[in-house]
Write a protein that holds these residues in place. Structure first.
Motif, PDB file in Angstrom:
ATOM      1  N   GLN A  23       0.834  -1.211   0.000  1.00  0.00           N
ATOM      2  CA  GLN A  23       0.000   0.000   0.000  1.00  0.00           C
ATOM      3  C   GLN A  23       0.868   1.259   0.000  1.00  0.00           C
ATOM      4  O   GLN A  23       0.642   2.183  -0.782  1.00  0.00           O
ATOM      5  CB  GLN A  23      -0.960   0.004   1.200  1.00  0.00           C
ATOM      6  CG  GLN A  23      -2.007  -1.116   1.169  1.00  0.00           C
ATOM      7  CD  GLN A  23      -2.817  -1.154  -0.121  1.00  0.00           C
ATOM      8  OE1 GLN A  23      -3.217  -0.130  -0.668  1.00  0.00           O
ATOM      9  NE2 GLN A  23      -3.056  -2.360  -0.628  1.00  0.00           N
ATOM     10  N   ALA A  24       1.878   1.296   0.888  1.00  0.00           N
ATOM     11  CA  ALA A  24       2.786   2.445   0.951  1.00  0.00           C
ATOM     12  C   ALA A  24       3.568   2.561  -0.358  1.00  0.00           C
ATOM     13  O   ALA A  24       3.778   3.668  -0.869  1.00  0.00           O
ATOM     14  CB  ALA A  24       3.750   2.307   2.132  1.00  0.00           C
ATOM     15  N   ALA A  25       3.970   1.408  -0.904  1.00  0.00           N
ATOM     16  CA  ALA A  25       4.714   1.402  -2.176  1.00  0.00           C
ATOM     17  C   ALA A  25       3.869   2.011  -3.286  1.00  0.00           C
ATOM     18  O   ALA A  25       4.336   2.871  -4.044  1.00  0.00           O
ATOM     19  CB  ALA A  25       5.134  -0.017  -2.540  1.00  0.00           C
ATOM     20  N   MET A  26       2.602   1.603  -3.367  1.00  0.00           N
ATOM     21  CA  MET A  26       1.726   2.126  -4.429  1.00  0.00           C
ATOM     22  C   MET A  26       1.469   3.621  -4.242  1.00  0.00           C
ATOM     23  O   MET A  26       1.426   4.361  -5.222  1.00  0.00           O
ATOM     24  CB  MET A  26       0.417   1.328  -4.493  1.00  0.00           C
ATOM     25  CG  MET A  26       0.645  -0.074  -5.042  1.00  0.00           C
ATOM     26  SD  MET A  26      -0.867  -0.993  -5.446  1.00  0.00           S
ATOM     27  CE  MET A  26      -1.556  -1.284  -3.851  1.00  0.00           C
ATOM     28  N   ALA A  27       1.342   4.064  -3.000  1.00  0.00           N
ATOM     29  CA  ALA A  27       1.135   5.498  -2.736  1.00  0.00           C
ATOM     30  C   ALA A  27       2.358   6.294  -3.220  1.00  0.00           C
ATOM     31  O   ALA A  27       2.215   7.331  -3.872  1.00  0.00           O
ATOM     32  CB  ALA A  27       0.891   5.731  -1.254  1.00  0.00           C
ATOM     33  N   ASP A  28       3.560   5.789  -2.925  1.00  0.00           N
ATOM     34  CA  ASP A  28       4.787   6.459  -3.379  1.00  0.00           C
ATOM     35  C   ASP A  28       4.896   6.437  -4.904  1.00  0.00           C
ATOM     36  O   ASP A  28       5.334   7.419  -5.512  1.00  0.00           O
ATOM     37  CB  ASP A  28       6.029   5.802  -2.761  1.00  0.00           C
ATOM     38  CG  ASP A  28       6.192   6.151  -1.278  1.00  0.00           C
ATOM     39  OD1 ASP A  28       5.656   7.194  -0.856  1.00  0.00           O
ATOM     40  OD2 ASP A  28       6.854   5.376  -0.562  1.00  0.00           O
ATOM     41  N   LEU A  29       4.495   5.342  -5.514  1.00  0.00           N
ATOM     42  CA  LEU A  29       4.544   5.249  -6.986  1.00  0.00           C
ATOM     43  C   LEU A  29       3.585   6.260  -7.619  1.00  0.00           C
ATOM     44  O   LEU A  29       3.924   6.897  -8.611  1.00  0.00           O
ATOM     45  CB  LEU A  29       4.217   3.826  -7.456  1.00  0.00           C
ATOM     46  CG  LEU A  29       5.298   2.795  -7.159  1.00  0.00           C
ATOM     47  CD1 LEU A  29       4.763   1.381  -7.376  1.00  0.00           C
ATOM     48  CD2 LEU A  29       6.537   3.034  -8.023  1.00  0.00           C
ATOM     49  N   ARG A  30       2.426   6.411  -7.021  1.00  0.00           N
ATOM     50  CA  ARG A  30       1.465   7.399  -7.548  1.00  0.00           C
ATOM     51  C   ARG A  30       2.031   8.816  -7.436  1.00  0.00           C
ATOM     52  O   ARG A  30       1.844   9.631  -8.327  1.00  0.00           O
ATOM     53  CB  ARG A  30       0.108   7.264  -6.832  1.00  0.00           C
ATOM     54  CG  ARG A  30      -0.648   6.033  -7.291  1.00  0.00           C
ATOM     55  CD  ARG A  30      -2.080   5.993  -6.776  1.00  0.00           C
ATOM     56  NE  ARG A  30      -2.769   4.836  -7.307  1.00  0.00           N
ATOM     57  CZ  ARG A  30      -2.872   3.661  -6.667  1.00  0.00           C
ATOM     58  NH1 ARG A  30      -2.346   3.509  -5.469  1.00  0.00           N
ATOM     59  NH2 ARG A  30      -3.502   2.651  -7.228  1.00  0.00           N
ATOM     60  N   ARG A  31       2.739   9.081  -6.329  1.00  0.00           N
ATOM     61  CA  ARG A  31       3.370  10.396  -6.173  1.00  0.00           C
ATOM     62  C   ARG A  31       4.483  10.590  -7.209  1.00  0.00           C
ATOM     63  O   ARG A  31       4.629  11.667  -7.776  1.00  0.00           O
ATOM     64  CB  ARG A  31       3.904  10.573  -4.750  1.00  0.00           C
ATOM     65  CG  ARG A  31       2.792  10.888  -3.747  1.00  0.00           C
ATOM     66  CD  ARG A  31       3.311  11.478  -2.445  1.00  0.00           C
ATOM     67  NE  ARG A  31       3.936  10.506  -1.561  1.00  0.00           N
ATOM     68  CZ  ARG A  31       3.266   9.662  -0.772  1.00  0.00           C
ATOM     69  NH1 ARG A  31       1.944   9.673  -0.759  1.00  0.00           N
ATOM     70  NH2 ARG A  31       3.903   8.820   0.002  1.00  0.00           N
ATOM     71  N   ALA A  32       5.241   9.523  -7.473  1.00  0.00           N
ATOM     72  CA  ALA A  32       6.312   9.600  -8.479  1.00  0.00           C
ATOM     73  C   ALA A  32       5.714   9.907  -9.849  1.00  0.00           C
ATOM     74  O   ALA A  32       6.222  10.752 -10.592  1.00  0.00           O
ATOM     75  CB  ALA A  32       7.099   8.287  -8.526  1.00  0.00           C
ATOM     76  N   ILE A  33       4.599   9.257 -10.163  1.00  0.00           N
ATOM     77  CA  ILE A  33       3.932   9.453 -11.454  1.00  0.00           C
ATOM     78  C   ILE A  33       3.338  10.857 -11.562  1.00  0.00           C
ATOM     79  O   ILE A  33       3.384  11.471 -12.629  1.00  0.00           O
ATOM     80  CB  ILE A  33       2.859   8.352 -11.678  1.00  0.00           C
ATOM     81  CG1 ILE A  33       3.535   7.003 -11.921  1.00  0.00           C
ATOM     82  CG2 ILE A  33       1.932   8.706 -12.826  1.00  0.00           C
ATOM     83  CD1 ILE A  33       2.626   5.797 -11.745  1.00  0.00           C
ATOM     84  N   GLU A  34       2.801  11.357 -10.446  1.00  0.00           N
ATOM     85  CA  GLU A  34       2.286  12.744 -10.444  1.00  0.00           C
ATOM     86  C   GLU A  34       3.412  13.713 -10.797  1.00  0.00           C
ATOM     87  O   GLU A  34       3.211  14.685 -11.521  1.00  0.00           O
ATOM     88  CB  GLU A  34       1.728  13.108  -9.068  1.00  0.00           C
ATOM     89  CG  GLU A  34       0.302  12.686  -8.850  1.00  0.00           C
ATOM     90  CD  GLU A  34      -0.141  12.903  -7.392  1.00  0.00           C
ATOM     91  OE1 GLU A  34       0.314  13.882  -6.757  1.00  0.00           O
ATOM     92  OE2 GLU A  34      -0.930  12.073  -6.901  1.00  0.00           O
ATOM     93  N   SER A  35       4.592  13.428 -10.276  1.00  0.00           N
ATOM     94  CA  SER A  35       5.752  14.292 -10.499  1.00  0.00           C
ATOM     95  C   SER A  35       6.308  14.127 -11.919  1.00  0.00           C
ATOM     96  O   SER A  35       6.762  15.080 -12.533  1.00  0.00           O
ATOM     97  CB  SER A  35       6.823  13.966  -9.460  1.00  0.00           C
ATOM     98  OG  SER A  35       7.977  14.713  -9.698  1.00  0.00           O
TER      99      SER A  35
END
Length: 194
Positions: free
Chosen positions: A23-35
């Motif tokens: 879950q934390a990994a996917m949240a960080d990946l979504r933030r990376a993609i937003e960036s």
């Protein structure tokens, strides 16, 4: 405070995934993609984690986005086809196959996926479409044998297809060993020995 870069978020996600916190990994990946919307590694990792979480619809959207961003590798196509089969949507999987790469390794892997998910008839239809307007290629004969054996449970029919593969074809050795296996399974040991 300075926002962490997409790369930092991606590596943080990899660390979370390594620790088993998807879950934390996917949240960080979504933030990376937003960036950085074009960060393919983050998209691919997100799709993979969504599959592990059995969020097949989410993974489907992720892989579709990857295709839309221009990543045309067979791995993305394979994931999309397999996810549609898991979601019981074989017609969509077949439609994807029309656009997907046509190399024989990929096609055989996808035919196996159709059969494994219980769609042998659709695998046969896929072969029919590949054959349209062309003489049956030795590749098609080999795939037909796989469908006949694995999907239709008809080893004799598979043997008939395999006997038509010419010696000059790259799959010839494979087709002979497959034929021997089928002959032994169907109690034709003398023929298998030949």
């Amino acid at each position: 405070a300075i926002e962490p870069s997409a790369a930092v978020m991606f590596f943080k996600a990899k660390a979370h995934a390594g620790l088993g916190d998807r879950q934390a990994a996917m949240a960080d990946l979504r933030r990376a993609i937003e960036s950085d919307r074009n960060m393919m590694a983050a998209w691919a990792e997100l799709g993979f984690l969504q599959e592990q979480e059995k969020d097949y619809k989410g993974a489907l959207e992720t892989y579709t986005t990857i295709l839309g961003l221009g990543e045309e590798g067979p791995e993305v196509w394979a994931r999309l086809v397999k996810l549609n089969l898991k979601l019981k949507n074989p017609s969509k999987a077949i439609a994807l196959m029309d656009k997907a790469p046509k190399d024989s390794g990929f096609v055989l892997e996808m035919l196996s996926a159709f059969i494994a998910e219980g769609y042998a008839a659709e695998a046969g239809k896929l072969l029919d479409r590949m054959e349209k307007g062309a003489a049956p290629s030795p590749d098609i004969l080999f795939y037909r044998a796989v469908v006949a054996y694995e999907g239709e449970k008809k080893p004799e029919k598979a043997i008939a297809f395999l006997t038509k593969v010419p010696e000059s074809h790259p799959h010839y050795d494979k087709s002979v060993s497959f034929r021997i296996q089928l002959l032994l399974e169907t109690d034709h040991a003398a023929e298998a020995l030949e």
